[in-house]
Design a protein around this motif. Structure first.
Motif, PDB file in Angstrom:
ATOM      1  N   VAL A 131       0.805  -1.229   0.000  1.00 28.01           N
ATOM      2  CA  VAL A 131       0.000   0.000   0.000  1.00 28.01           C
ATOM      3  C   VAL A 131       0.840   1.282   0.000  1.00 28.01           C
ATOM      4  CG1 VAL A 131      -1.951  -1.121   1.171  1.00 28.01           C
ATOM      5  CG2 VAL A 131      -0.223   0.111   2.524  1.00 28.01           C
ATOM      6  N   ASP A 132       2.155   1.163  -0.152  1.00 28.82           N
ATOM      7  CA  ASP A 132       3.017   2.358  -0.103  1.00 28.82           C
ATOM      8  C   ASP A 132       2.518   3.470  -1.028  1.00 28.82           C
ATOM      9  OD1 ASP A 132       4.430   0.346   1.206  1.00 28.82           O
ATOM     10  OD2 ASP A 132       6.380   1.011   0.504  1.00 28.82           O
ATOM     11  N   SER A 133       2.298   3.119  -2.298  1.00 31.79           N
ATOM     12  CA  SER A 133       1.863   4.137  -3.261  1.00 31.79           C
ATOM     13  C   SER A 133       0.467   4.643  -2.931  1.00 31.79           C
ATOM     14  CB  SER A 133       1.853   3.571  -4.680  1.00 31.79           C
ATOM     15  OG  SER A 133       3.161   3.320  -5.117  1.00 31.79           O
ATOM     16  N   LEU A 134      -0.412   3.726  -2.577  1.00 36.40           N
ATOM     17  CA  LEU A 134      -1.794   4.095  -2.238  1.00 36.40           C
ATOM     18  C   LEU A 134      -1.813   5.113  -1.102  1.00 36.40           C
ATOM     19  CD1 LEU A 134      -4.795   3.368  -2.882  1.00 36.40           C
ATOM     20  CD2 LEU A 134      -4.659   1.670  -1.056  1.00 36.40           C
ATOM     21  N   ALA A 135      -1.035   4.840  -0.062  1.00 34.48           N
ATOM     22  CA  ALA A 135      -0.983   5.740   1.093  1.00 34.48           C
ATOM     23  C   ALA A 135      -0.394   7.093   0.698  1.00 34.48           C
ATOM     24  CB  ALA A 135      -0.156   5.112   2.213  1.00 34.48           C
ATOM     25  N   GLU A 136       0.675   7.061  -0.093  1.00 31.98           N
ATOM     26  CA  GLU A 136       1.312   8.322  -0.498  1.00 31.98           C
ATOM     27  C   GLU A 136       0.396   9.151  -1.398  1.00 31.98           C
ATOM     28  OE1 GLU A 136       4.201   9.736   0.493  1.00 31.98           O
ATOM     29  OE2 GLU A 136       4.390   8.103   1.923  1.00 31.98           O
ATOM     30  N   MET A 137      -0.377   8.456  -2.234  1.00 33.28           N
ATOM     31  CA  MET A 137      -1.329   9.185  -3.078  1.00 33.28           C
ATOM     32  C   MET A 137      -2.285  10.013  -2.223  1.00 33.28           C
ATOM     33  SD  MET A 137      -2.351   6.309  -5.935  1.00 33.28           S
ATOM     34  CE  MET A 137      -1.340   6.033  -7.415  1.00 33.28           C
ATOM     35  N   VAL A 138      -2.827   9.385  -1.186  1.00 28.10           N
ATOM     36  CA  VAL A 138      -3.762  10.087  -0.305  1.00 28.10           C
ATOM     37  C   VAL A 138      -3.055  11.264   0.368  1.00 28.10           C
ATOM     38  CG1 VAL A 138      -5.198   9.883   1.770  1.00 28.10           C
ATOM     39  CG2 VAL A 138      -5.146   8.007   0.097  1.00 28.10           C
ATOM     40  N   LYS A 139      -1.822  11.032   0.823  1.00 29.38           N
ATOM     41  CA  LYS A 139      -1.107  12.080   1.562  1.00 29.38           C
ATOM     42  C   LYS A 139      -0.769  13.301   0.700  1.00 29.38           C
ATOM     43  CE  LYS A 139       0.883   8.767   4.761  1.00 29.38           C
ATOM     44  NZ  LYS A 139       2.131   8.083   5.165  1.00 29.38           N
ATOM     45  N   VAL A 140      -0.542  13.100  -0.598  1.00 30.08           N
ATOM     46  CA  VAL A 140      -0.228  14.257  -1.453  1.00 30.08           C
ATOM     47  C   VAL A 140      -1.488  14.910  -2.021  1.00 30.08           C
ATOM     48  CG1 VAL A 140       2.071  13.374  -2.041  1.00 30.08           C
ATOM     49  CG2 VAL A 140       0.158  12.949  -3.608  1.00 30.08           C
ATOM     50  N   GLY A 141      -2.660  14.422  -1.601  1.00 27.33           N
ATOM     51  CA  GLY A 141      -3.892  15.105  -1.995  1.00 27.33           C
ATOM     52  C   GLY A 141      -4.598  14.525  -3.204  1.00 27.33           C
ATOM     53  N   LEU A 142      -4.175  13.330  -3.630  1.00 30.72           N
ATOM     54  CA  LEU A 142      -4.852  12.676  -4.744  1.00 30.72           C
ATOM     55  C   LEU A 142      -5.987  11.796  -4.216  1.00 30.72           C
ATOM     56  CD1 LEU A 142      -1.600  11.590  -6.633  1.00 30.72           C
ATOM     57  CD2 LEU A 142      -3.147  13.457  -7.308  1.00 30.72           C
ATOM     58  N   THR A 143      -6.923  11.478  -5.084  1.00 30.72           N
ATOM     59  CA  THR A 143      -8.001  10.556  -4.729  1.00 30.72           C
ATOM     60  C   THR A 143      -7.835   9.288  -5.560  1.00 30.72           C
ATOM     61  OG1 THR A 143      -9.490  12.391  -4.210  1.00 30.72           O
ATOM     62  CG2 THR A 143     -10.515  10.250  -4.648  1.00 30.72           C
ATOM     63  N   PRO A 144      -7.246   8.237  -4.946  1.00 29.03           N
ATOM     64  CA  PRO A 144      -7.009   7.003  -5.706  1.00 29.03           C
ATOM     65  C   PRO A 144      -8.316   6.257  -5.980  1.00 29.03           C
ATOM     66  CG  PRO A 144      -5.867   6.971  -3.560  1.00 29.03           C
ATOM     67  CD  PRO A 144      -6.783   8.138  -3.554  1.00 29.03           C
ATOM     68  N   VAL A 145      -8.381   5.671  -7.157  1.00 31.14           N
ATOM     69  CA  VAL A 145      -9.542   4.854  -7.522  1.00 31.14           C
ATOM     70  C   VAL A 145      -9.034   3.466  -7.896  1.00 31.14           C
ATOM     71  CG1 VAL A 145     -11.617   4.657  -8.948  1.00 31.14           C
ATOM     72  CG2 VAL A 145     -10.628   6.926  -8.487  1.00 31.14           C
ATOM     73  N   MET A 146      -9.272   2.487  -7.005  1.00 27.17           N
ATOM     74  CA  MET A 146      -8.904   1.123  -7.335  1.00 27.17           C
ATOM     75  C   MET A 146     -10.130   0.387  -7.848  1.00 27.17           C
ATOM     76  SD  MET A 146      -7.966  -0.419  -3.576  1.00 27.17           S
ATOM     77  CE  MET A 146      -9.231  -0.713  -2.335  1.00 27.17           C
ATOM     78  N   TYR A 147     -10.018  -0.894  -8.088  1.00 29.08           N
ATOM     79  CA  TYR A 147     -11.143  -1.606  -8.719  1.00 29.08           C
ATOM     80  C   TYR A 147     -10.980  -3.104  -8.565  1.00 29.08           C
ATOM     81  CZ  TYR A 147      -7.526  -1.561 -12.368  1.00 29.08           C
ATOM     82  OH  TYR A 147      -6.332  -1.661 -13.041  1.00 29.08           O
ATOM     83  N   GLY A 148     -12.107  -3.817  -8.661  1.00 29.03           N
ATOM     84  CA  GLY A 148     -12.060  -5.271  -8.690  1.00 29.03           C
ATOM     85  C   GLY A 148     -11.224  -5.687  -9.882  1.00 29.03           C
TER      86      GLY A 148
END
Lengths: 272, 272
Positions: A131-148
């Motif tokens: 989750v390193d990238s996922l967490a960093e995305m949130v911290k820099v102000g991005l809204t990550p969209v993952m998917y099944g």
């Protein structure tokens, strides 16, 4: 960009495949509904700038048809059909792109987060989730969209990781990155868990689960990942870790999703 | 699917942005050349079924124009332009999809591997690279295709990770997963490193690097990640770890890329 000075609260928002696609028709996105949802997400973030959302979209008629069409339900190992992975990945990525594009067009700094690049499976279960990238995305102000997504499985070659499985698997490792999940919102075609008379059951817990289970009606169309029962079971696991789940249909009333994101009172089912 | 019984050898193949896109024209892929390369990759894998390739495609006119158009050269932190990340990600993902589609259409079980979901940066350098999925993809018989991408950077908000940087960063962690990189092939518009008279220098090492450096001509069009000099510097670092680099233009002679993948004698520059 923010410094990680303290624990941040996040909301996981699942956009259900049944709501954002026509499940009875292969590879058909409901773009007007997607745009309506994007606007509500943007508006909620504008009203509460500290709101941090990780979105996960279901595969809907993209994922389900692709899995069946390319015969990868049981993985790619035995049938030596590795290229089936390629086709399923293409289909689910395409739907995710439609969601992300809609959000970006409405002004949300949304980005794709691709499970197949960060999550591995073993015999049908999630084995590792980086989750390193996922967490960093949130911290820099991005809204990550993952998917099944279709992910590699060291035993079966591949497996389908549903959005529910991914959310459940992400919560603990995200906590180690300073991101605390408070709520999971399932935004789908139903207004909540319905009783036999079609009324929304406002609350589900371990205490009333066996009773509720009997009244659950089947979801429409294909669903390789199990529908409402699957959602409830995953949600009850989350409840044990103090994560509250909300089941709503965000387009069933004006600003319902927006109000749910802002933790206002709305019609839906809470699982805790 | 194979069991991990012993160390497996892999080849990294970079498809240069200058070759696969028209660098003088924004968002323009050279589809005929891409298809030619896909056929050669398929044929090499058919001739040597034990060949394991990880492909990385440069961003070419997709990446370079998007970075400039959306003003993210220095990251997204200072200018609060988080949505610039979204647009660059969309552009580079689009080119990667064209490459993967071409490979799949020719029969290669190619899949996208998305750096933004697995790699993080710090102050313009790669900080972490989670290769679990990448390694498993190779082991189950897939051919991952990564690409020069925008990734999160804990200081600058975002940074551009070139394919060269990604390859260099992946080699050590892949080794811990039983995947030994023997060779890196840079497949670009030049037939190799050229001397002042335009002839291919067959070999570059630390011994002749300063001499070679003077004769390097600049690459055409935009190149936010530095061109040939950048490639050589990264390659010399690899050579220190016994990884050989080959610089070729795989479409400059019939089956040149195929023969390079099969380690046959071809025209190009070896860096060791």
């Amino acid at each position: 960009m923010e410094k990680l000075s303290s624990m941040k609260n996040i909301v996981f928002l699942k956009l259900g495949g049944s709501l954002i696609t026509d499940k009875s028709s292969a590879y058909t996105a409901k773009r007007e509904i997607i745009d309506q949802l994007s606007i509500q997400i943007r508006d909620a973030m504008a009203e509460n700038p500290s709101l941090r959302i990780i979105i996960g979209n279901g595969g809907g008629s993209y994922g389900h048809y692709a899995v069946i069409e390319h015969d990868v339900t049981d993985g790619i190992a035995l049938k030596k059909n590795a290229i089936g992975f390629s086709y399923v990945q293409k289909a689910v990525t395409e739907l995710n792109r439609i969601i992300v594009d809609s959000l970006v067009n409405k002004g949300v700094a949304a980005v794709s987060f691709h499970p197949s690049s960060a999550v591995t499976g073993n015999d049908g279960k999630i084995d590792s989730f980086c989750v390193d990238s996922l967490a960093e995305m949130v911290k820099v102000g991005l809204t990550p969209v993952m998917y099944g997504d279709i992910i590699v499985d060291s035993k079966r070659g591949s497996m389908i990781a549903s959005t529910e499985m991914l959310i459940t698997a992400a919560i603990e490792p995200l906590k180690r990155h300073g991101l605390q999940t408070n709520r999971v919102i399932h935004n789908g075609i139903v207004k909540g868990v319905l009783d036999k008379n079609g009324n929304v059951i406002s609350q589900v817990s371990h205490r009333n689960f066996s009773r509720v289970k009997k009244s659950i009606t089947k979801t429409e169309g294909y669903d390789v990942t199990g529908g409402m029962l699957h959602k409830l079971e995953e949600s009850l696991k989350l409840a044990e870790n103090k994560v509250q789940t909300l089941i709503i249909n965000g387009v069933s009333a004006r600003n319902l999703l927006k109000n749910a994101l802002l933790d206002k009172k709305i019609i839906g089912t809470v699982i805790r």
